[in-house]
Design a protein around this motif. Structure first.
Motif, PDB file in Angstrom:
ATOM      1  N   CYS A 267       0.906  -1.327  -0.046  1.00 40.11           N
ATOM      2  CA  CYS A 267      -0.047  -0.024  -0.034  1.00 40.11           C
ATOM      3  C   CYS A 267       0.723   1.461   0.326  1.00 40.11           C
ATOM      4  N   LEU A 268       0.622   2.092  -1.138  1.00 35.66           N
ATOM      5  CA  LEU A 268       1.389   3.362  -0.925  1.00 35.66           C
ATOM      6  C   LEU A 268       0.660   4.400  -1.282  1.00 35.66           C
ATOM      7  N   GLU A 269       0.735   5.427  -0.573  1.00 39.08           N
ATOM      8  CA  GLU A 269      -0.437   6.633  -0.514  1.00 39.08           C
ATOM      9  C   GLU A 269       0.611   7.953  -0.483  1.00 39.08           C
ATOM     10  N   ILE A 282       8.620   1.564 -10.651  1.00 38.36           N
ATOM     11  CA  ILE A 282       7.513   1.226  -9.866  1.00 38.36           C
ATOM     12  C   ILE A 282       7.147  -0.207 -10.229  1.00 38.36           C
ATOM     13  N   MET A 288       2.166  -4.753  -4.932  1.00 33.08           N
ATOM     14  CA  MET A 288       1.497  -3.691  -4.832  1.00 33.08           C
ATOM     15  C   MET A 288      -0.242  -3.854  -5.058  1.00 33.08           C
ATOM     16  N   LEU A 291      -2.058   1.893  -4.787  1.00 32.49           N
ATOM     17  CA  LEU A 291      -1.694   3.065  -5.319  1.00 32.49           C
ATOM     18  C   LEU A 291      -2.307   4.299  -5.341  1.00 32.49           C
TER      19      LEU A 291
END
Length: 306
Positions: A267-269, A282, A288, A291
């Motif tokens: 999880c990437l925010e 990426i 992932m 995103l």
């Protein structure tokens, strides 16, 4: 006007009174001996309680004391004579000192947020079984050297303090696993790399501008840097166990390249920044799931995302 104590009901070793007017507990002295012998949990919340009586030490089996949201100004010295007391909840009171608690050596959890505590005494080092501590919303600006002598501490919460520079004693907590520092005016995080047991780090809404190159915590899984004002991320080394990273509401202009080297990232925010380019690396993030890069300046999505 004469105050009448509430009726005492004990079920399964718990005395519970909530949202009543209970200015003191002296009336408990008149209860049957069986009550003292059986009580393991006392919960008195939002009752305008003003003091804890000396008779409290009669509750030899007491394990949990919850006195949140009252009008307490201090802990009595007699509290140290509760040999089995494990957890104390005293949030939202007017307490100025925790010194008496420092002699309750069986304590494993202390929650004393939103009080008037301006200093943590050196005697806190006596709490060798303490695993969780919440000192949020107190007028604290530093922690004593003795704070580093808490061998069992795993979770520390220090929200809404005034600590631009984090105390050195905190960086000596070799077994700390979860650290919550929300809205505490933190500016510098140099030294965080010494906390190699850290699993979860919350630094939401502080004043951090730079993630330094030394910020390498091998075991960390969860990082929250939301709403700081971060302009740079100088970390180049992979965080091999990182699973969740949040940096929404900052001023990042470039995508932190170290994130493309975190193989377990799920999880990437990083919404609300100034990022223009998503690096093709990426595509290396095979784990992932989520995103989010909303409200940036991105004009092109790299093919590698698909």
């Amino acid at each position: 006007e004469t105050w009448t104590p509430p009726p005492v009901h004990v079920q399964r070793g718990e005395l519970k009174i909530q949202s009543s007017y209970v200015p003191h507990l002296l009336w408990l002295q008149d209860c049957e001996d069986e009550l003292f012998e059986s009580l393991e949990v006392i919960t008195i919340v939002s009752c305008r309680l003003q003091s804890l009586p000396a008779c409290l030490m009669c509750f030899g089996k007491l394990r949990v004391l919850c006195i949140d949201s009252n009008e307490l100004a201090y802990f009595p010295q007699e509290i140290q004579f509760l040999p089995n007391l494990k957890k104390i909840y005293a949030r939202n009171n007017r307490i100025t000192s925790i010194e008496p608690l420092c002699h309750c050596t069986s304590l494993t959890e202390i929650f004393i947020s939103n009080n008037e505590i301006s200093e943590i005494p050196d005697a806190i080092s006596h709490l060798i079984q303490l695993q969780e501590l919440d000192i949020s919303k107190n007028p604290l600006t530093d922690l004593p050297k003795a704070f580093s002598l808490l061998p069992s501490l795993r979770t520390l919460t220090m929200d809404r303090l005034n600590m631009p520079v984090l105390p050195r004693s905190m960086f000596r907590l070799q077994h700390i696993e979860q650290l919550y520092i929300h809205d505490s005016k933190v500016e510098i995080i140099e030294g965080m790399e010494s906390l190699q047991s850290l699993d979860k780090l919350i630094l939401h809404r502080n004043r951090i501008h730079t993630i330094p190159p030394s910020f390498f915590i091998e075991n960390i899984k969860y990082i929250d840097f939301d709403d700081n004002g971060i302009t740079r991320c100088d970390l180049d080394e992979s965080l091999p166990n990182l699973e969740q990273f949040y940096a929404n509401g900052n001023v990042l202009t470039t995508f932190p390249i170290f994130l493309t080297k975190c193989p377990r990232l799920k999880c990437l925010e990083m919404g609300g920044n100034l990022i223009e380019i998503i690096p093709p690396e990426i595509g290396n993030l095979k784990e992932m799931i989520r995103l989010s890069l909303l409200m940036n300046r991105i004009r092109e999505i790299p093919e590698e995302i698909s």
